[in-house]
Write a protein that holds these residues in place. Structure first.
Motif, PDB file in Angstrom:
ATOM      1  N   TYR A 243      10.817  21.736 -15.838  1.00  0.00           N
ATOM      2  CA  TYR A 243       9.880  23.364 -17.356  1.00  0.00           C
ATOM      3  C   TYR A 243       8.949  22.255 -18.197  1.00  0.00           C
ATOM      4  O   TYR A 243       7.754  23.274 -18.362  1.00  0.00           O
ATOM      5  CB  TYR A 243      11.229  23.340 -18.418  1.00  0.00           C
ATOM      6  N   PHE A 244       8.826  21.705 -18.349  1.00  0.00           N
ATOM      7  CA  PHE A 244       7.880  20.142 -18.872  1.00  0.00           C
ATOM      8  C   PHE A 244       6.202  19.898 -17.584  1.00  0.00           C
ATOM      9  O   PHE A 244       5.806  20.292 -17.859  1.00  0.00           O
ATOM     10  CB  PHE A 244       7.503  19.206 -19.932  1.00  0.00           C
ATOM     11  N   SER A 245       7.128  19.601 -17.351  1.00  0.00           N
ATOM     12  CA  SER A 245       6.285  18.727 -15.880  1.00  0.00           C
ATOM     13  C   SER A 245       7.239  18.408 -14.699  1.00  0.00           C
ATOM     14  O   SER A 245       8.219  17.004 -15.301  1.00  0.00           O
ATOM     15  CB  SER A 245       5.330  17.931 -16.653  1.00  0.00           C
ATOM     16  N   ARG A 246       6.998  18.337 -13.611  1.00  0.00           N
ATOM     17  CA  ARG A 246       7.090  17.391 -12.936  1.00  0.00           C
ATOM     18  C   ARG A 246       7.068  15.739 -12.349  1.00  0.00           C
ATOM     19  O   ARG A 246       5.739  15.591 -13.296  1.00  0.00           O
ATOM     20  CB  ARG A 246       6.720  17.979 -11.134  1.00  0.00           C
ATOM     21  N   PRO A 247       7.285  14.267 -12.291  1.00  0.00           N
ATOM     22  CA  PRO A 247       6.990  13.346 -11.947  1.00  0.00           C
ATOM     23  C   PRO A 247       5.216  13.719 -11.434  1.00  0.00           C
ATOM     24  O   PRO A 247       5.245  14.584 -10.544  1.00  0.00           O
ATOM     25  CB  PRO A 247       7.687  12.926 -11.464  1.00  0.00           C
TER      26      PRO A 247
ATOM     27  N   GLY B 209       0.836  -1.395   0.421  1.00  0.00           N
ATOM     28  CA  GLY B 209       0.280   0.255  -0.164  1.00  0.00           C
ATOM     29  C   GLY B 209       0.723   1.137  -0.032  1.00  0.00           C
ATOM     30  O   GLY B 209       0.256   2.545  -0.605  1.00  0.00           O
ATOM     31  N   GLU B 210       1.817   1.064   0.388  1.00  0.00           N
ATOM     32  CA  GLU B 210       2.831   2.610   0.897  1.00  0.00           C
ATOM     33  C   GLU B 210       3.341   2.827  -0.303  1.00  0.00           C
ATOM     34  O   GLU B 210       3.991   4.439  -0.334  1.00  0.00           O
ATOM     35  CB  GLU B 210       3.794   2.594   2.010  1.00  0.00           C
ATOM     36  N   LEU B 211       3.775   1.669  -1.340  1.00  0.00           N
ATOM     37  CA  LEU B 211       4.471   2.296  -2.806  1.00  0.00           C
ATOM     38  C   LEU B 211       3.582   2.905  -3.475  1.00  0.00           C
ATOM     39  O   LEU B 211       2.805   2.280  -4.087  1.00  0.00           O
ATOM     40  CB  LEU B 211       5.437   0.837  -3.193  1.00  0.00           C
ATOM     41  N   GLU B 212       4.025   3.949  -4.664  1.00  0.00           N
ATOM     42  CA  GLU B 212       3.629   4.221  -5.818  1.00  0.00           C
ATOM     43  C   GLU B 212       4.271   4.936  -6.537  1.00  0.00           C
ATOM     44  O   GLU B 212       5.650   5.003  -6.370  1.00  0.00           O
ATOM     45  CB  GLU B 212       2.226   4.892  -5.030  1.00  0.00           C
ATOM     46  N   MET B 213       3.756   4.505  -7.916  1.00  0.00           N
ATOM     47  CA  MET B 213       5.051   5.011  -9.122  1.00  0.00           C
ATOM     48  C   MET B 213       4.751   6.564  -9.359  1.00  0.00           C
ATOM     49  O   MET B 213       3.372   6.723  -9.737  1.00  0.00           O
ATOM     50  CB  MET B 213       4.703   4.433 -10.371  1.00  0.00           C
ATOM     51  N   HIS B 214       5.270   7.648 -10.033  1.00  0.00           N
ATOM     52  CA  HIS B 214       5.017   8.997 -10.156  1.00  0.00           C
ATOM     53  C   HIS B 214       5.668   9.059 -11.392  1.00  0.00           C
ATOM     54  O   HIS B 214       7.160   7.803 -11.921  1.00  0.00           O
ATOM     55  CB  HIS B 214       5.853  10.048  -9.829  1.00  0.00           C
TER      56      HIS B 214
ATOM     57  N   ILE C 106      15.388  20.221 -17.462  1.00  0.00           N
ATOM     58  CA  ILE C 106      15.177  21.228 -17.566  1.00  0.00           C
ATOM     59  C   ILE C 106      14.748  21.815 -17.129  1.00  0.00           C
ATOM     60  O   ILE C 106      13.122  21.382 -16.485  1.00  0.00           O
ATOM     61  CB  ILE C 106      14.854  20.921 -19.309  1.00  0.00           C
ATOM     62  N   GLU C 107      14.819  23.346 -17.098  1.00  0.00           N
ATOM     63  CA  GLU C 107      13.621  23.949 -16.165  1.00  0.00           C
ATOM     64  C   GLU C 107      13.123  25.262 -16.487  1.00  0.00           C
ATOM     65  O   GLU C 107      12.665  25.935 -15.755  1.00  0.00           O
ATOM     66  CB  GLU C 107      14.691  24.242 -14.425  1.00  0.00           C
TER      67      GLU C 107
END
Ligand code: C2E
Ligand code: CA
Ligand code: CA
Ligand code: CA
Length: 280
Positions: free
Chosen positions: A260-264, A37-42, A239-240
């Motif tokens: 710059y595009f998206s965070r995880p 339950g505690e692990l997840e993917m971004h 890239i920021e």
């Protein structure tokens, strides 16, 4: 005893609590892997610089500890490596990421994107890694060429002959291979040519040098050109800023990732990015 507590100067409560804490955290991680339950993917999108299109995602693991809150993978991946837990963790990460890729339709030809998964040194050493990868692909139904495995330069450059054999069996399965954090280790150019690698990921430190008070583009440009002459795609990470994006596009770098595009993002939010993605 006449001696005071000074005699026990070697006893360092700080050190002691550090060890106990690490053992506790390892036990917690073991439990988290059992319960799940505690692990997840971004997922962080990868962008084609020429078109601005999303061409894939990198899967990055997150641990939501019930007491400590979010723990960075930079902290718990090394712990997982030193305790051997990286193998079950890595297998979970691989299966979860492939499942997600299939759920996003990445198995279909009209959504020909790549899911990139990080593989650590201890996983790479494990006998049967190619078999595990093949089994996960078979179970999830993700076509092999939709999966990219990222390995750091330093992992690849130790035990190069053994690693070459593992890379070749992974290539036989049909997955893509990327060298992560490229430029920070000590690549032998001779080996680099022999490794069946598809992609070079330019380390964030070179992207950082593209902007700021004394910009220096020479190293990033050299890596892009090296990738081109070896027939490998290049991905710039971290890239920021718009200026970094422009500089890399001008150099002919193929792909990029960064805030710059998206965070995880958690899967539900990353999936929204696909809604306005034009099918190929
Ligand atoms: P990495 O593979 O080099 O992943 C890139 C890291 O840079 C990620 O940190 C990502 O969130 C961060 N990042 C992305 N864009 C930017 C940006 O524009 N600016 C900055 N400052 N950072 C950016 P994260 O998720 O904390 O992961 C850290 C490292 O932990 C990864 O570095 C990777 O080595 C390891 N890791 C993460 N997930 C996994 C996993 O599932 N398995 C394994 N074996 N290692 C993992
Ligand atoms: Ca990576
Ligand atoms: Ca990296
Ligand atoms: Ca890194």
């Amino acid at each position: 005893k006449s001696a005071g507590s000074g005699q026990f100067a070697r006893y360092d409560p700080q050190m002691h609590s550090g060890l106990v804490e690490r053992l506790q955290l390892a036990a917690d991680l073991r439990r988290a892997l059992e319960t799940g339950g505690e692990l997840e993917m971004h997922y962080q999108p990868t962008i084609e610089l020429r078109t601005g299109q999303i061409v894939g995602f990198e899967a990055l693991v997150r641990w939501r500890h019930p007491v400590r809150g979010m723990i960075s993978p930079a902290d718990f991946i090394p712990l997982a490596e030193s305790t051997g837990l990286i193998r079950p963790l890595g297998q979970w990460v691989l299966a979860e990421s492939c499942r997600q890729a299939v759920a996003w339709g990445m198995g279909a030809p009209e959504r020909a994107m790549t899911m990139a998964v990080n593989v650590s040194g201890r996983q790479f050493d494990q006998p049967g890694l190619p078999g595990i990868v093949a089994a996960v692909l078979a179970e999830t139904g993700l076509p092999a060429q939709r999966l990219c495995l990222e390995m750091t330069e330093s992992v690849l450059m130790t035990d190069t002959e053994e690693n070459l054999a593992v890379l070749l069996s992974l290539k036989d399965i049909g997955v893509r291979l990327a060298i992560d954090d490229f430029g920070t280790g000590y690549s032998s150019l001779a080996y680099l040519r022999r490794f069946p690698v598809d992609t070079l990921k330019i380390d964030r430190s070179f992207v950082e040098r593209l902007s700021g008070a004394t910009p220096d583009a020479a190293l990033a440009r050299t890596i892009v050109q090296l990738g081109q002459s070896l027939g490998m795609a290049t991905v710039a990470e971290g890239i920021e800023q718009y200026a970094q994006f422009l500089a890399l596009r001008r150099m002919g770098c193929d792909l990029a990732q960064g805030y710059y595009f998206s965070r995880p993002l958690p899967a539900a939010e990353a999936g929204l990015l696909l809604q306005d993605h034009k099918p190929a």
